[in-house]
Write an enzyme that holds these catalytic residues in place. Structure first.
Site, short mmCIF file in Angstrom:
data_model
loop_
_atom_site.label_atom_id
_atom_site.label_comp_id
_atom_site.label_asym_id
_atom_site.label_seq_id
_atom_site.Cartn_x
_atom_site.Cartn_y
_atom_site.Cartn_z
N HIS A 44 -5.30 -5.44 -2.40
CA HIS A 44 -5.10 -4.17 -1.79
C HIS A 44 -6.32 -3.43 -2.01
O HIS A 44 -7.14 -3.72 -2.94
CB HIS A 44 -3.69 -3.43 -2.49
CG HIS A 44 -2.68 -4.17 -1.90
ND1 HIS A 44 -1.84 -5.27 -2.43
CD2 HIS A 44 -1.55 -3.77 -0.72
CE1 HIS A 44 -0.69 -5.59 -1.75
NE2 HIS A 44 -0.61 -4.55 -0.90
N ASN A 65 8.01 -3.96 1.35
CA ASN A 65 7.26 -3.99 2.65
C ASN A 65 8.08 -4.00 3.89
O ASN A 65 8.82 -5.03 4.18
CB ASN A 65 6.47 -5.50 2.47
CG ASN A 65 5.18 -5.51 3.50
OD1 ASN A 65 5.36 -5.31 4.74
ND2 ASN A 65 3.94 -5.65 3.01
N MET A 66 7.69 -3.22 4.73
CA MET A 66 8.55 -3.23 6.10
C MET A 66 8.00 -3.97 7.16
O MET A 66 8.56 -3.96 8.38
CB MET A 66 8.68 -1.75 6.51
CG MET A 66 9.17 -0.69 5.43
SD MET A 66 11.07 -1.04 5.65
CE MET A 66 11.60 0.06 4.14
N LYS A 80 -4.62 1.92 -4.60
CA LYS A 80 -3.19 1.45 -4.89
C LYS A 80 -2.89 1.65 -6.48
O LYS A 80 -3.64 0.98 -7.18
CB LYS A 80 -2.94 -0.03 -4.51
CG LYS A 80 -1.59 -0.60 -4.61
CD LYS A 80 -1.09 -1.66 -3.82
CE LYS A 80 0.54 -2.16 -4.22
NZ LYS A 80 1.26 -1.07 -3.57
#
Length: 273
Positions: A160, A129-130, A164
């Site tokens: 989510h 996760n950025m 996904k």
């Protein structure tokens, strides 16, 4: 623009997808980056179109399925695709000397080792996760786990969107890894991913995971530390993928100063102990 900050030439994989478009929009808005390549699957109807056409702006960069064409003259490839695609991109990036920001999830341990080996030649930032907020949350979880090491049961709950394909999410697994490391455990040995039927009493050394899929939920993660007489919940909720794009750009800026090495967002954000 910071005069000491070099301008990075960036390519985006999965350019016509939701995350790809968010990244392209963020790159266009950044004054220290330029979109230099746009990659997508051969089956994408966007092949051949201008990568910023959806913004009503002509960048002169066409979306292509030709990986080498997309990477010509590129400094960094941002990749939020699938493990098999990312590993194929990795091979060509190594040949061309292109650094990578990898947000793809679902890698096996062997695939992660392959990426780490490649980083010895050209720098890679890889994180499930950025989001800056998520990574600050990971740091908080590390602190909480150390303080709540005794007498608290730990559960990770994630939600989510319906599209996904992997579960638990890479972010949920990273949360579990951070907590397990802080407790001196190996997540492989203490994770519980499913409960059904007569399960017996909860083993206090385990870390439980629960997965929810539905609608258009961008990403919700909660870690529950349940004690006797109290419970602590640490939650992060994403309402937009913009946060992932902005975190990715911070990773690109970080790579401008690191020619080789394996990094994650803790390194990018200076959160490494």
């Amino acid at each position: 623009m910071n005069p000491t900050q070099p301008v990075s030439r960036v390519a985006v994989a999965g350019a016509s997808g939701r995350m790809g478009r968010m990244l392209i929009e963020a790159i266009r808005a950044a004054d220290d980056m330029v979109l230099a390549g746009a990659l997508d699957l051969p089956s994408s109807p966007a092949i051949g179109s201008d990568a910023t056409a959806f913004l009503g702006y002509a960048s002169g960069v066409a979306i292509t399925a030709d990986l080498r064409q997309a990477l010509q003259g590129v400094d960094v490839l941002i990749d939020f695709t699938r493990p098999e695609g990312t590993l194929h991109h990795l091979q060509v990036c190594q040949e061309l000397g292109v650094r990578m920001v990898i947000g793809t999830t679902g890698f096996s341990d062997a695939q992660k080792a392959q990426i780490a080996a490649a980083a010895q030649q050209h720098a890679i930032v890889m994180a499930p996760n950025m989001s800056v907020g998520v990574n600050v949350t990971l740091k908080l979880l590390e602190m909480a786990a150390k303080a709540l090491a005794q007498g608290y049961d730990i559960e990770v709950i994630e939600a989510h969107h319906r599209h996904k394909v992997d579960a638990p999410s890479g972010t949920a697994l990273k949360m579990g890894e951070v907590i397990a490391d802080a407790l001196g455990r190996d997540l492989k040995d203490c994770a519980v991913y499913a409960r059904e039927g007569v399960t017996g009493e909860r083993d206090p050394s385990t870390i439980g995971f629960s997965t929810i899929r539905g609608g258009d939920i961008v990403g919700d993660h909660t870690v529950l530390f349940a004690g006797i007489g109290e419970r602590i919940e640490i939650t992060h909720k994403s309402s937009s993928r913009t946060t992932y794009a902005q975190g990715s750009l911070r990773a690109v800026r970080f790579l401008a100063h690191h020619p080789r090495g394996m990094f994650d967002m803790f390194d990018v954000l200076g959160l490494r102990a």
